[in-house]
Design an enzyme around this catalytic site. Structure first.
Site, PDB file in Angstrom:
ATOM      1  N   HIS A   1       7.643  -0.928 -14.933  1.00 39.78           N
ATOM      2  CA  HIS A   1       9.089  -0.984 -14.719  1.00 39.78           C
ATOM      3  C   HIS A   1       9.819   0.205 -15.323  1.00 39.78           C
ATOM      4  CE1 HIS A   1       8.964  -5.495 -13.733  1.00 39.78           C
ATOM      5  NE2 HIS A   1       8.941  -4.741 -12.664  1.00 39.78           N
TER       6      HIS A   1
ATOM      7  N   GLU B   1      -7.203   2.967   7.674  1.00 40.68           N
ATOM      8  CA  GLU B   1      -7.589   3.409   6.331  1.00 40.68           C
ATOM      9  C   GLU B   1      -8.972   2.921   5.930  1.00 40.68           C
ATOM     10  OE1 GLU B   1      -4.512   2.294   3.539  1.00 40.68           O
ATOM     11  OE2 GLU B   1      -4.314   0.291   4.369  1.00 40.68           O
TER      12      GLU B   1
ATOM     13  N   ASP C   1      -6.720   5.916   1.240  1.00 42.06           N
ATOM     14  CA  ASP C   1      -7.760   4.890   1.249  1.00 42.06           C
ATOM     15  C   ASP C   1      -8.932   5.280   2.141  1.00 42.06           C
ATOM     16  OD1 ASP C   1      -7.216   2.721  -0.521  1.00 42.06           O
ATOM     17  OD2 ASP C   1      -5.430   2.305   0.663  1.00 42.06           O
TER      18      ASP C   1
ATOM     19  N   CYS D   1      -0.035   9.502   6.703  1.00 42.93           N
ATOM     20  CA  CYS D   1       0.910   9.275   5.608  1.00 42.93           C
ATOM     21  C   CYS D   1       0.233   9.346   4.245  1.00 42.93           C
ATOM     22  CB  CYS D   1       1.625   7.944   5.784  1.00 42.93           C
ATOM     23  SG  CYS D   1       0.518   6.532   5.744  1.00 42.93           S
TER      24      CYS D   1
HETATM   25  C1  PEP Z   1      -3.058   5.530   2.099  1.00 40.68           C
HETATM   26  O1  PEP Z   1      -3.943   4.733   1.819  1.00 40.68           O
HETATM   27  O2  PEP Z   1      -3.272   6.691   2.497  1.00 40.68           O
HETATM   28  C2  PEP Z   1      -1.648   5.165   1.969  1.00 40.68           C
HETATM   29  C3  PEP Z   1      -0.694   5.934   2.427  1.00 40.68           C
HETATM   30  O3  PEP Z   1      -1.332   4.025   1.329  1.00 40.68           O
HETATM   31  P1  PEP Z   1      -1.418   3.801  -0.254  1.00 40.68           P
HETATM   32  O4  PEP Z   1      -1.528   5.134  -0.921  1.00 40.68           O
HETATM   33  O5  PEP Z   1      -0.169   3.056  -0.591  1.00 40.68           O
HETATM   34  O6  PEP Z   1      -2.653   2.971  -0.366  1.00 40.68           O
HETATM   35 MG    MG Z   2      -3.590   2.617   1.542  1.00 41.30          MG
END
Ligand code: PEP
Ligand code: MG
Length: 591
Positions: free
Chosen positions: A193, A435, A459, A506
């Protein structure tokens, strides 16, 4: 000689200054018993201290709401609930009445019991709760023992970099960003937090530095780099020069930034790219917009559950989603459903410890098992579709059945909203995060049920290479340029194009100049990166030609090793981008 320590980057920014070591901890409590005649008096003073702590916390919560907003103010709710928790209150009163302990000793004992109970669950999510518990414990004890509240955080003295074993939300929110230049702690994570508050307050911070509070000395000089998670104590002339240069570059860069934010994300030869932002909390939406994001490519929603005692309500979720949608009119806003498990477990799920949490009850698996958690989220998102181009993203999908089941749930929730006369827009899109290797290899089948793909390389790399993304010891093996990863990304991109659906990336890889070059070369024309990286990535995109990226990507696809993949990209990029300008920021080494 300088001492360099690397930890977890939790809040952006670089700061120079003297070290101030903050020791706030829980005060020592003498083991004292009382005569029966004083029992009532101690019970009364315990309740009075609780009342006082509640008023004080409510005050801090109000200040937080005013300064930072509603979401940040809610961070204090677990503490307020703890003060009234029957296990806490009845247990303490029992120790006073039955064991004749002083109010302070009885409360201390009861809280230590709860603490050890939680520690034994060995669940990383519990760490945030323990942090809240310490905050409450320290506050009430100090009141009972007649001690002052911990540390003056207003920082009237010389501006300094604050070093502490750990922090609490209440200490952090009282900091004055003008005088607290940076924060470095032994413990804590990005989801602590206090770390969320530091980000909102724009105070650079590094957590997880293990023993920094023992090593750092009051008044010592320090340089804190919240972008890469580094603290340098007693910097030598070379460190100072590097960081002075970096600071000059950052200043120049900040000036350039507003200009770049207004330019289009388009390659040198005119290929447009949808460059979007990754957000962890709604307040980041505005910053992403001023940094030139063309929408949100990944809105993580775990902030709604982490550290909470109860499941988030539909209304609160709707407000948060709507806030982000309204910051991006006519732009895509991709909301990811709860990605719980792995390293994030809210207390209310009562999750037993698992041997391999990243291979366990995680993400879509949790949501489909716990519909009382999932349905309100789907409803909150559906209602937000009335305010923008909302897209729903499902994490960790392996099977078509999972998507089919979510479509059924969505259609049921749409019916309910219609029945209740609540507006929503039925033209929203549903997609998955690719992922796992299972999803990448089965992309053709999944594409028939999805409106878009987003590749989560963070991931995907971990599951493909069997390298835990959180294990610092293995970080040299965690490589998004491994040929097996590159080939999977290519396969997913090809399948998506053939199916006529959008594919984006992403994961962190998209924010790396070589990564962005490769991904565009693999025909992925939508990237989503953490909002502070937006201008840098845009600058990279504007510096090369898509045709050169395609040629380099073709070579990279045939390369036998990660080193060869990287070399193809470095050669392909040539001198279009000065890679040395990114040194330190990018964890991937350039051969
Ligand atoms: C990923 O796994 O690439 C992703 C964008 O999600 P996170 O980093 O939240 O697992
Ligand atoms: Mg992820």
């Amino acid at each position: 000689m300088s001492t360099v320590r690397d930890g977890l980057p939790v809040s952006e920014g670089i700061s120079f200054g003297r070290i101030r070591v903050l020791r706030w901890g829980v005060p020592d409590v003498p083991h004292e018993t009382i005569p029966a005649s004083q029992v009532d008096e101690h019970v009364a003073s315990f309740h009075a201290a609780r009342e006082w702590a509640r008023d004080r916390l409510t005050e801090i919560q109000d200040v937080t709401r005013e300064r930072l907003g509603n979401l940040e103010a809610r961070i204090f709710e677990p503490q307020l609930l703890m003060l009234d928790d029957v296990e806490v209150v009845d247990g303490t009163v029992r120790y006073i009445r039955e064991n004749h302990l002083t109010a302070a000793r009885a409360f201390h004992w009861r809280m230590l019991e709860l603490q050890s109970l939680w520690v034994r669950t060995a669940n990383p999510m519990v760490l945030d709760r323990l942090n809240d518990l310490e905050d409450v414990l320290s506050r009430v004890l100090r009141r009972l023992l007649g001690l002052p509240e911990p540390g003056d955080m207003s920082g009237d003295g010389e501006p300094a970099i604050l070093v502490a074993q750990n922090l609490t939300p209440s200490l952090t929110v009282q900091m004055n960003p003008q005088s607290i230049l940076g924060i470095a702690t032994d413990q804590g994570t990005r989801t602590s937090h206090w770390a969320i508050l530091a980000r909102s307050m724009e105070i650079p911070a590094v957590a997880g530095l293990v023993d920094i509070s023992r090593i750092a000395q009051e008044g010592q000089e320090g340089i804190l780099d919240g972008r890469i998670g580094r603290l340098i104590l007693n910097p030598d002339e070379r460190d100072r020069r590097i960081y002075r240069e970096r600071e000059v570059r950052i200043r120049a860069w900040e000036e350039e930034l507003s200009e770049i934010a207004r330019l289009d994300a388009v390659t040198l030869d005119g290929q447009p790219v949808a460059l979007r932002a990754n957000l962890d909390i709604p307040v980041e939406a505005e910053r992403a917009a001023t940094h030139g994001a063309e929408g949100v490519g990944l809105f993580r929603t775990e902030f709604l559950v982490v550290g909470r005692n109860a499941m988030p309500q539909e209304e609160e979720q709707y407000e948060a989603y709507r806030q982000v949608a309204e910051a991006f009119p006519n732009r895509a806003v991709v909301i990811r459903t709860f990605d719980l498990g792995g390293d994030k477990f809210p207390m209310f799920l009562h999750m037993p410890a698992e041997e391999n949490p990243f291979l366990g009850w995680r993400a879509i698996r949790v949501c489909l098992d716990r519909l009382e958690l999932f349905r309100p989220q789907l409803r909150g998102i559906l209602r937000a579709t009335a305010h923008g181009d909302i897209r729903i993203l499902l994490p960790l999908v392996n099977d078509v059945e999972e998507v089919v089941r979510v479509r059924e749930l969505l259609s049921e929730e749409e019916d309910r909203l219609r029945r209740d006369g609540i507006p929503f827009h039925s033209g929203y899109k549903l997609g998955i995060l690719v992922e796992t290797p299972a999803a990448a290899l089965d992309a053709a089948e999944l594409a028939r049920h999805c409106d878009f793909f987003s590749i989560g390389t963070n991931d995907l790399v971990q599951y493909t290479l069997a390298v835990d993304r959180t294990n610092a010891r293995l970080s040299h093996l965690y490589n998004p340029f491994h040929p097996s990863v590159v080939r999977q990304i290519h396969q997913v991109s090809r399948v998506a194009r053939a199916a006529g659906i959008e594919v984006s990336v992403c994961g962190e890889m998209a924010a790396n100049p070589l990564g962005a070059f490769l991904l565009l070369g693999l025909d992925i024309m939508a990237l989503s990166v953490a909002w502070p990286s937006l201008p840098e990535v845009k600058k990279v995109i504007r510096a090369f030609r898509i045709e050169d990226a395609r040629v380099a990507a073709r070579k990279a696809l045939a390369a036998p090793t990660s080193g060869d993949v990287t070399r193809c990209l470095v050669d392909g990029l040539g001198d279009a981008v000065d890679l040395s300008a990114f040194s330190g920021r990018w964890s991937l080494s350039v051969p």
